[in-house]
Design a protein around this motif. Structure first.
Motif, PDB file in Angstrom:
ATOM      1  N   SER A  69     -39.966 -42.835 -55.236  1.00 22.87           N
ATOM      2  CA  SER A  69     -39.360 -41.795 -54.569  1.00 22.87           C
ATOM      3  C   SER A  69     -40.482 -40.774 -54.275  1.00 22.87           C
ATOM      4  O   SER A  69     -41.557 -40.668 -54.718  1.00 22.87           O
ATOM      5  N   ILE A  70     -40.256 -39.756 -53.468  1.00 22.12           N
ATOM      6  CA  ILE A  70     -41.326 -38.611 -53.057  1.00 22.12           C
ATOM      7  C   ILE A  70     -41.722 -37.831 -54.531  1.00 22.12           C
ATOM      8  O   ILE A  70     -42.890 -37.510 -54.768  1.00 22.12           O
ATOM      9  N   ASP A  71     -40.757 -37.626 -55.047  1.00 23.43           N
ATOM     10  CA  ASP A  71     -40.940 -36.893 -56.612  1.00 23.43           C
ATOM     11  C   ASP A  71     -41.879 -37.634 -57.370  1.00 23.43           C
ATOM     12  O   ASP A  71     -42.580 -37.252 -58.010  1.00 23.43           O
ATOM     13  N   GLU A  72     -41.599 -39.026 -57.495  1.00 25.64           N
ATOM     14  CA  GLU A  72     -42.424 -39.890 -58.312  1.00 25.64           C
ATOM     15  C   GLU A  72     -43.949 -39.918 -57.854  1.00 25.64           C
ATOM     16  O   GLU A  72     -44.897 -40.025 -58.492  1.00 25.64           O
ATOM     17  N   LEU A  73     -44.115 -39.902 -56.327  1.00 26.45           N
ATOM     18  CA  LEU A  73     -45.376 -39.885 -55.680  1.00 26.45           C
ATOM     19  C   LEU A  73     -46.041 -38.580 -56.201  1.00 26.45           C
ATOM     20  O   LEU A  73     -47.075 -38.461 -56.454  1.00 26.45           O
ATOM     21  N   LEU A  74     -45.387 -37.487 -56.016  1.00 25.74           N
ATOM     22  CA  LEU A  74     -45.868 -36.356 -56.445  1.00 25.74           C
ATOM     23  C   LEU A  74     -46.330 -36.076 -57.714  1.00 25.74           C
ATOM     24  O   LEU A  74     -47.393 -35.466 -57.933  1.00 25.74           O
ATOM     25  N   VAL A  75     -45.813 -36.764 -58.949  1.00 27.30           N
ATOM     26  CA  VAL A  75     -46.048 -36.710 -60.267  1.00 27.30           C
ATOM     27  C   VAL A  75     -47.264 -37.575 -60.265  1.00 27.30           C
ATOM     28  O   VAL A  75     -48.347 -37.152 -60.980  1.00 27.30           O
ATOM     29  N   GLN A  76     -47.424 -38.745 -59.585  1.00 28.91           N
ATOM     30  CA  GLN A  76     -48.851 -39.337 -59.605  1.00 28.91           C
ATOM     31  C   GLN A  76     -49.971 -38.421 -58.943  1.00 28.91           C
ATOM     32  O   GLN A  76     -51.220 -38.465 -59.358  1.00 28.91           O
ATOM     33  N   TYR A  77     -49.556 -37.820 -57.923  1.00 31.48           N
ATOM     34  CA  TYR A  77     -50.829 -36.987 -57.266  1.00 31.48           C
ATOM     35  C   TYR A  77     -51.158 -35.923 -58.018  1.00 31.48           C
ATOM     36  O   TYR A  77     -52.383 -35.524 -58.183  1.00 31.48           O
ATOM     37  N   LEU A  78     -50.112 -35.164 -58.785  1.00 37.99           N
ATOM     38  CA  LEU A  78     -50.449 -33.958 -59.785  1.00 37.99           C
ATOM     39  C   LEU A  78     -51.547 -34.514 -60.903  1.00 37.99           C
ATOM     40  O   LEU A  78     -52.284 -33.784 -61.204  1.00 37.99           O
ATOM     41  N   ASP A  79     -51.202 -35.884 -61.378  1.00 37.98           N
ATOM     42  CA  ASP A  79     -52.019 -36.433 -62.482  1.00 37.98           C
ATOM     43  C   ASP A  79     -53.706 -36.470 -61.814  1.00 37.98           C
ATOM     44  O   ASP A  79     -54.615 -36.059 -62.385  1.00 37.98           O
ATOM     45  N   TYR A  80     -53.633 -37.070 -60.588  1.00 41.75           N
ATOM     46  CA  TYR A  80     -55.036 -37.003 -60.027  1.00 41.75           C
ATOM     47  C   TYR A  80     -55.486 -35.508 -59.656  1.00 41.75           C
ATOM     48  O   TYR A  80     -56.786 -35.350 -59.878  1.00 41.75           O
ATOM     49  N   ALA A  81     -54.704 -34.596 -59.150  1.00 46.27           N
ATOM     50  CA  ALA A  81     -55.202 -33.186 -58.895  1.00 46.27           C
ATOM     51  C   ALA A  81     -55.608 -32.539 -59.878  1.00 46.27           C
ATOM     52  O   ALA A  81     -56.661 -31.739 -59.643  1.00 46.27           O
ATOM     53  N   LYS A  82     -55.078 -32.582 -61.131  1.00 41.44           N
ATOM     54  CA  LYS A  82     -55.369 -32.217 -62.394  1.00 41.44           C
ATOM     55  C   LYS A  82     -56.876 -32.564 -62.759  1.00 41.44           C
ATOM     56  O   LYS A  82     -57.514 -31.659 -63.440  1.00 41.44           O
ATOM     57  N   GLU A  83     -57.320 -33.637 -62.426  1.00 42.72           N
ATOM     58  CA  GLU A  83     -58.532 -34.173 -62.857  1.00 42.72           C
ATOM     59  C   GLU A  83     -59.672 -33.655 -61.540  1.00 42.72           C
ATOM     60  O   GLU A  83     -61.104 -33.589 -61.936  1.00 42.72           O
ATOM     61  N   TYR A  84     -58.932 -33.660 -60.470  1.00 39.96           N
ATOM     62  CA  TYR A  84     -60.022 -33.464 -59.284  1.00 39.96           C
ATOM     63  C   TYR A  84     -60.340 -32.116 -59.168  1.00 39.96           C
ATOM     64  O   TYR A  84     -61.390 -31.696 -58.826  1.00 39.96           O
ATOM     65  N   TYR A  85     -59.306 -31.247 -59.048  1.00 36.29           N
ATOM     66  CA  TYR A  85     -59.493 -29.723 -58.786  1.00 36.29           C
ATOM     67  C   TYR A  85     -59.869 -29.007 -59.977  1.00 36.29           C
ATOM     68  O   TYR A  85     -58.994 -28.311 -60.405  1.00 36.29           O
ATOM     69  N   VAL A  86     -61.148 -29.093 -60.490  1.00 38.60           N
ATOM     70  CA  VAL A  86     -61.500 -28.448 -61.495  1.00 38.60           C
ATOM     71  C   VAL A  86     -62.990 -27.788 -61.463  1.00 38.60           C
ATOM     72  O   VAL A  86     -63.607 -28.160 -60.705  1.00 38.60           O
ATOM     73  N   LEU A  87     -62.978 -26.739 -62.025  1.00 40.16           N
ATOM     74  CA  LEU A  87     -64.204 -26.166 -62.065  1.00 40.16           C
ATOM     75  C   LEU A  87     -65.395 -26.728 -62.886  1.00 40.16           C
ATOM     76  O   LEU A  87     -65.049 -27.799 -63.812  1.00 40.16           O
ATOM     77  N   GLN A  88     -66.598 -26.315 -63.008  1.00 39.32           N
ATOM     78  CA  GLN A  88     -67.546 -26.723 -63.921  1.00 39.32           C
ATOM     79  C   GLN A  88     -67.450 -26.670 -65.403  1.00 39.32           C
ATOM     80  O   GLN A  88     -67.740 -27.842 -66.217  1.00 39.32           O
ATOM     81  N   ASP A  89     -66.561 -25.843 -65.612  1.00 41.52           N
ATOM     82  CA  ASP A  89     -66.287 -25.631 -67.190  1.00 41.52           C
ATOM     83  C   ASP A  89     -65.024 -26.441 -67.594  1.00 41.52           C
ATOM     84  O   ASP A  89     -64.580 -26.463 -68.743  1.00 41.52           O
ATOM     85  N   GLY A  90     -64.535 -27.115 -66.635  1.00 46.76           N
ATOM     86  CA  GLY A  90     -63.038 -28.048 -66.886  1.00 46.76           C
ATOM     87  C   GLY A  90     -61.877 -27.355 -66.576  1.00 46.76           C
ATOM     88  O   GLY A  90     -60.868 -27.903 -66.563  1.00 46.76           O
ATOM     89  N   SER A  91     -61.879 -26.000 -66.285  1.00 45.95           N
ATOM     90  CA  SER A  91     -60.566 -25.206 -66.122  1.00 45.95           C
ATOM     91  C   SER A  91     -60.357 -25.648 -64.502  1.00 45.95           C
ATOM     92  O   SER A  91     -60.903 -25.835 -63.632  1.00 45.95           O
ATOM     93  N   PRO A  92     -58.911 -25.337 -64.323  1.00 39.46           N
ATOM     94  CA  PRO A  92     -58.444 -25.649 -62.968  1.00 39.46           C
ATOM     95  C   PRO A  92     -58.823 -24.578 -61.992  1.00 39.46           C
ATOM     96  O   PRO A  92     -59.162 -23.548 -62.325  1.00 39.46           O
TER      97      PRO A  92
END
Length: 406
Positions: A69-92
């Protein structure tokens, strides 16, 4: 030979779903603890084809995609985004928040729909919803739609949905000015220096310094609120401030802001902080403000007054640094206090202005003095065309041209 470890049945706390990770791929199984999720888990770990990466790649381009479902896809994307969109100190980073805002609109209308069936008409429906229900501006809508496309592009790259989904979304053009019912925002204008100076006595020392520093350098509001001592190279005659976060930090771009003698003088009073501490702290501003109130008070507060004040007027504790919202509110409060005083003396109130206008003022000034290329470099723009949005047209130059060529 050691037996291969069986992937665990786990709880994904943000969504409340059960999850299993097979060969690095996240499979969402439904409500955690439900019989359906356990059955799906058992099927996935028992199917030899499920963890086979080579077979998944061989099926790419066919109709053999996960039934998400779209919701399931968004959950997976959020897992990826939390690791990708981070600063040098690891914060979002700020981009993660922007992606979440875009995801929220998709969930509002189509959370339970199959991800593989998401197409241009549904994207346009979301866009129309942002216009009619949320009354967002054209620019904000275009930015959020572009982020939605980025989500589905990622899903295609992960072989979660057919490539035709993203190809269809690419055909949806951005809203054009004058051809949509989405509201337009007023263009940001430079703020009058007289109005800037007038507000300084009505804000804290921290906010006053940020205002002056932003006016002198043209840095973005998100850059001035996050200055730390460790981010400033003081080895040369001109100091260089490298923000840990800025508008394009998630793209890997580095931003270097020169700080001349005037800017250095402004910062001197705040360099006694710890090396990694933020220079401009709301906590420090609050302590200084409370100290002044106590000094001006003619009679000390009784214990009962202190107790009553804490009970009736609880205050949210100040943070370690300002953000763009609190910085803007501080300026707005200062303008309100200034206008109260001006009203008592019969003077005309000054109009509200906000931090981004200081950046426009600096751009206009640099454009007049050194040209658009110098303004672009100072503001951190990759292309001078972007700077033209910030810099007012050089009226003085136009007058001189008119004098010479009629």
């Amino acid at each position: 030979m050691a037996a291969k470890k069986v992937p665990s049945y786990c709880l994904h706390k943000p969504s409340g779903q059960a999850r299993v990770i097979i060969n690095g791929r996240h499979h969402y199984l439904g409500v955690y603890g439900s019989e359906e999720s356990k059955s799906k888990y058992a099927r996935l770990i028992s199917e030899p084809s499920a963890p086979d990466t080579k077979q998944t790649q061989a099926n790419f381009g066919s109709d053999d995609f996960p039934d998400l479902s779209i919701d399931e896809l968004l959950v997976q994307y959020l897992d990826y985004a939390k690791e990708y969109y981070v600063l040098q100190d690891g914060s979002p980073s700020r981009e993660l928040k922007s992606m979440k805002e875009a995801m929220r609109h998709i969930r509002e209308l189509f959370a339970s729909d199959p991800a593989r069936e998401f197409g241009p008409k549904k994207l346009k429906a979301i866009r129309e919803h942002m216009i009619k229900v949320h009354n967002l501006s054209r620019g904000v809508i275009n930015n959020r739609v572009n982020r939605m496309k980025r989500i589905f592009r990622w899903a295609v790259s992960e072989e979660l949905i057919p490539s035709k989904v993203y190809e269809g979304l690419r055909t949806v053009s951005g809203l054009r000015k004058g051809r949509t019912k989405a509201r337009e925002t007023d263009p940001v204008k430079p703020v009058c220096d007289e109005h800037v100076q007038a507000v300084l006595p009505f804000v804290s020392a921290q906010v006053a310094t940020m205002i002056q520093l932003q006016r002198q350098t043209g840095m973005r509001p998100c850059e001035v609120v996050l200055i730390r001592k460790c981010d400033i190279d003081m080895s040369g005659e001109i100091w260089i401030y490298t923000p840990m976060e800025h508008k394009n930090s998630w793209r890997g771009h580095e931003r270097n802001i020169p700080l001349g003698p005037k800017s250095q003088k402004l910062l001197q009073a705040f360099l006694d902080r710890e090396h990694v501490a933020y220079l401009f702290s709301p906590k420090q501003a609050e302590r200084e403000r409370n100290l002044r109130k106590r000094q001006l008070r003619k009679t000390p507060m009784t214990p009962s007054q202190n107790k009553r004040k804490r009970k009736k007027h609880p205050q949210k504790s100040a943070g370690d640094h300002y953000d763009t919202a609190s910085y803007r509110r501080a300026i707005k409060y200062g303008i309100a206090q200034l206008n109260k005083q001006r009203a008592k003396t019969g003077k005309t109130p000054i109009p509200d202005w906000f931090p981004l206008q200081l950046r426009h003022s600096r751009a206009t000034e640099l454009n007049e003095m050194f040209g658009i290329e110098a303004a672009a470099v100072s503001l951190g723009h990759a292309h001078a065309e972007v700077t033209k949005v910030y810099a007012e047209r050089n009226l003085k130059l136009a007058i001189e041209v008119a004098k010479q060529v009629g």
